[in-house]
Design a protein around this motif. Structure first.
Motif, PDB file in Angstrom:
ATOM      1  N   PRO A   2      36.389  -6.760 -65.883  1.00 54.56           N
ATOM      2  CA  PRO A   2      37.578  -5.964 -65.933  1.00 54.56           C
ATOM      3  C   PRO A   2      37.509  -4.751 -65.439  1.00 54.56           C
ATOM      4  CG  PRO A   2      36.711  -6.170 -68.065  1.00 54.56           C
ATOM      5  CD  PRO A   2      35.729  -6.875 -67.374  1.00 54.56           C
ATOM      6  N   ARG A   3      38.906  -4.343 -64.556  1.00 55.70           N
ATOM      7  CA  ARG A   3      39.152  -2.847 -64.168  1.00 55.70           C
ATOM      8  C   ARG A   3      39.965  -2.142 -65.262  1.00 55.70           C
ATOM      9  NH1 ARG A   3      38.459  -0.510 -59.426  1.00 55.70           N
ATOM     10  NH2 ARG A   3      37.688  -2.614 -58.327  1.00 55.70           N
ATOM     11  N   TYR A   4      39.269  -0.957 -65.325  1.00 58.18           N
ATOM     12  CA  TYR A   4      39.955   0.128 -66.418  1.00 58.18           C
ATOM     13  C   TYR A   4      40.559   1.182 -65.530  1.00 58.18           C
ATOM     14  CZ  TYR A   4      37.900  -2.922 -69.894  1.00 58.18           C
ATOM     15  OH  TYR A   4      37.700  -3.929 -70.486  1.00 58.18           O
ATOM     16  N   TYR A   5      41.860   1.699 -66.167  1.00 60.54           N
ATOM     17  CA  TYR A   5      42.323   3.025 -65.440  1.00 60.54           C
ATOM     18  C   TYR A   5      42.647   3.899 -66.458  1.00 60.54           C
ATOM     19  CZ  TYR A   5      43.418  -0.672 -61.938  1.00 60.54           C
ATOM     20  OH  TYR A   5      43.190  -1.305 -60.756  1.00 60.54           O
ATOM     21  N   PHE A   6      42.031   5.368 -65.990  1.00 56.65           N
ATOM     22  CA  PHE A   6      42.308   6.479 -66.933  1.00 56.65           C
ATOM     23  C   PHE A   6      43.292   7.468 -66.429  1.00 56.65           C
ATOM     24  CE2 PHE A   6      38.311   4.337 -66.615  1.00 56.65           C
ATOM     25  CZ  PHE A   6      37.650   4.376 -67.981  1.00 56.65           C
ATOM     26  N   HIS A   7      44.291   7.572 -67.180  1.00 50.52           N
ATOM     27  CA  HIS A   7      45.434   8.331 -66.712  1.00 50.52           C
ATOM     28  C   HIS A   7      45.725   9.524 -67.910  1.00 50.52           C
ATOM     29  CE1 HIS A   7      46.500   4.715 -64.595  1.00 50.52           C
ATOM     30  NE2 HIS A   7      46.841   4.043 -65.682  1.00 50.52           N
ATOM     31  N   ILE A   8      45.735  10.578 -67.219  1.00 48.03           N
ATOM     32  CA  ILE A   8      45.741  11.845 -67.761  1.00 48.03           C
ATOM     33  C   ILE A   8      47.182  12.500 -67.787  1.00 48.03           C
ATOM     34  CG2 ILE A   8      45.022  14.237 -67.802  1.00 48.03           C
ATOM     35  CD1 ILE A   8      42.268  13.315 -66.620  1.00 48.03           C
ATOM     36  N   HIS A   9      47.341  12.914 -68.926  1.00 45.49           N
ATOM     37  CA  HIS A   9      48.893  13.284 -69.123  1.00 45.49           C
ATOM     38  C   HIS A   9      48.953  14.868 -69.737  1.00 45.49           C
ATOM     39  CE1 HIS A   9      50.713   9.512 -68.085  1.00 45.49           C
ATOM     40  NE2 HIS A   9      49.730   8.950 -69.083  1.00 45.49           N
ATOM     41  N   ASP A  10      49.062  15.901 -68.964  1.00 44.48           N
ATOM     42  CA  ASP A  10      49.106  17.176 -69.659  1.00 44.48           C
ATOM     43  C   ASP A  10      50.153  18.070 -69.328  1.00 44.48           C
ATOM     44  OD1 ASP A  10      48.382  17.440 -67.072  1.00 44.48           O
ATOM     45  OD2 ASP A  10      47.006  18.586 -67.397  1.00 44.48           O
ATOM     46  N   GLY A  11      51.558  17.725 -69.446  1.00 45.76           N
ATOM     47  CA  GLY A  11      52.590  18.117 -68.934  1.00 45.76           C
ATOM     48  C   GLY A  11      53.149  17.602 -67.507  1.00 45.76           C
ATOM     49  N   GLU A  56      45.143   8.015 -71.283  1.00 47.33           N
ATOM     50  CA  GLU A  56      45.772   6.588 -71.587  1.00 47.33           C
ATOM     51  C   GLU A  56      44.892   5.759 -70.713  1.00 47.33           C
ATOM     52  OE1 GLU A  56      50.150   7.326 -72.833  1.00 47.33           O
ATOM     53  OE2 GLU A  56      49.877   6.275 -70.963  1.00 47.33           O
ATOM     54  N   VAL A  57      44.116   4.724 -71.528  1.00 51.58           N
ATOM     55  CA  VAL A  57      43.190   3.837 -70.771  1.00 51.58           C
ATOM     56  C   VAL A  57      44.122   2.407 -70.712  1.00 51.58           C
ATOM     57  CG1 VAL A  57      41.139   2.631 -70.731  1.00 51.58           C
ATOM     58  CG2 VAL A  57      41.175   5.032 -71.281  1.00 51.58           C
ATOM     59  N   THR A  58      44.412   2.154 -69.317  1.00 54.33           N
ATOM     60  CA  THR A  58      45.031   0.544 -69.266  1.00 54.33           C
ATOM     61  C   THR A  58      44.140  -0.292 -68.564  1.00 54.33           C
ATOM     62  OG1 THR A  58      45.813   1.271 -67.152  1.00 54.33           O
ATOM     63  CG2 THR A  58      47.236   1.987 -68.974  1.00 54.33           C
ATOM     64  N   ASP A  59      44.581  -1.475 -68.792  1.00 56.46           N
ATOM     65  CA  ASP A  59      43.882  -2.746 -67.941  1.00 56.46           C
ATOM     66  C   ASP A  59      44.788  -2.871 -66.642  1.00 56.46           C
ATOM     67  OD1 ASP A  59      46.208  -4.051 -68.661  1.00 56.46           O
ATOM     68  OD2 ASP A  59      45.175  -5.412 -69.967  1.00 56.46           O
ATOM     69  N   GLU A  60      44.272  -3.890 -66.149  1.00 54.01           N
ATOM     70  CA  GLU A  60      44.923  -4.112 -64.659  1.00 54.01           C
ATOM     71  C   GLU A  60      46.459  -4.469 -64.731  1.00 54.01           C
ATOM     72  OE1 GLU A  60      42.068  -7.250 -63.849  1.00 54.01           O
ATOM     73  OE2 GLU A  60      40.833  -6.038 -62.705  1.00 54.01           O
ATOM     74  N   ARG A  61      46.802  -4.854 -65.881  1.00 51.23           N
ATOM     75  CA  ARG A  61      48.235  -5.182 -65.947  1.00 51.23           C
ATOM     76  C   ARG A  61      49.154  -3.975 -66.397  1.00 51.23           C
ATOM     77  NH1 ARG A  61      47.954  -9.255 -70.579  1.00 51.23           N
ATOM     78  NH2 ARG A  61      46.201  -7.797 -71.154  1.00 51.23           N
ATOM     79  N   GLY A  62      48.300  -2.953 -66.452  1.00 48.12           N
ATOM     80  CA  GLY A  62      49.190  -1.636 -66.986  1.00 48.12           C
ATOM     81  C   GLY A  62      49.135  -1.581 -68.582  1.00 48.12           C
ATOM     82  N   LEU A  63      48.735  -2.435 -69.339  1.00 43.69           N
ATOM     83  CA  LEU A  63      48.784  -2.405 -70.716  1.00 43.69           C
ATOM     84  C   LEU A  63      47.857  -1.432 -71.275  1.00 43.69           C
ATOM     85  CD1 LEU A  63      49.706  -3.863 -73.457  1.00 43.69           C
ATOM     86  CD2 LEU A  63      47.328  -5.075 -73.209  1.00 43.69           C
ATOM     87  N   ILE A  64      48.519  -0.597 -72.198  1.00 44.37           N
ATOM     88  CA  ILE A  64      47.686   0.714 -72.891  1.00 44.37           C
ATOM     89  C   ILE A  64      46.501  -0.122 -73.736  1.00 44.37           C
ATOM     90  CG2 ILE A  64      47.780   2.786 -74.145  1.00 44.37           C
ATOM     91  CD1 ILE A  64      50.259   3.169 -72.847  1.00 44.37           C
ATOM     92  N   LEU A  65      45.426   0.281 -73.614  1.00 44.84           N
ATOM     93  CA  LEU A  65      44.487  -0.381 -74.444  1.00 44.84           C
ATOM     94  C   LEU A  65      44.090   0.708 -75.542  1.00 44.84           C
ATOM     95  CD1 LEU A  65      42.194  -1.763 -71.930  1.00 44.84           C
ATOM     96  CD2 LEU A  65      43.838  -2.944 -73.156  1.00 44.84           C
ATOM     97  N   PHE A  66      44.113   1.966 -75.440  1.00 48.11           N
ATOM     98  CA  PHE A  66      43.823   2.974 -76.168  1.00 48.11           C
ATOM     99  C   PHE A  66      44.169   4.233 -75.599  1.00 48.11           C
ATOM    100  CE2 PHE A  66      39.699   2.136 -74.227  1.00 48.11           C
ATOM    101  CZ  PHE A  66      39.188   3.474 -73.938  1.00 48.11           C
ATOM    102  N   ARG A  67      44.052   5.340 -76.315  1.00 54.79           N
ATOM    103  CA  ARG A  67      44.348   6.551 -75.754  1.00 54.79           C
ATOM    104  C   ARG A  67      43.407   7.691 -76.545  1.00 54.79           C
ATOM    105  NH1 ARG A  67      50.587   8.226 -76.858  1.00 54.79           N
ATOM    106  NH2 ARG A  67      49.673  10.382 -77.830  1.00 54.79           N
ATOM    107  N   LEU A  68      43.399   8.922 -75.984  1.00 51.21           N
ATOM    108  CA  LEU A  68      42.483   9.946 -76.680  1.00 51.21           C
ATOM    109  C   LEU A  68      43.629  10.947 -76.518  1.00 51.21           C
ATOM    110  CD1 LEU A  68      39.252   9.662 -74.641  1.00 51.21           C
ATOM    111  CD2 LEU A  68      39.846   8.753 -76.809  1.00 51.21           C
TER     112      LEU A  68
END
Length: 84
Positions: A2-11, A56-68
């Motif tokens: 699987p492919r995982y995506y690592f999105h950062i949100h800081d403002g 936020e770490v998501t899967d290929e469908r954009g589902l958030i799997l977990f977040r830090l």
């Protein structure tokens, strides 16, 4: 794998458009912790007092799997000394 995506949100949001192919969610969690540490180490001022920083770490469908989540808060006894 699987492919995982690592999105950062800081403002504002930094959206990972490429992602990483990893073995499983456990490996993605370890990778997220390492990426977060590197990002925060490179710019220690990125998280201001009271401001939220999260990945936020998501899967290929954009589902958030977990977040830090990271938040810097003042201690209740600012200016006091630590006795440990």
């Amino acid at each position: 794998m699987p492919r995982y995506y690592f999105h950062i949100h800081d403002g504002h949001s930094i959206i990972d458009k490429d992602g990483m192919v990893l073995a499983d969610t456990s490996e993605a969690r370890r990778k997220a912790i390492r990426i977060s540490g590197q990002y925060l180490d490179n710019d220690a001022d990125v998280v201001s007092l009271g401001e939220e920083w999260r990945m936020e770490v998501t899967d290929e469908r954009g589902l958030i799997l977990f977040r830090l989540d990271f938040v810097v808060t003042d201690a209740a006894s600012v200016g006091g000394s630590f006795k440990g």
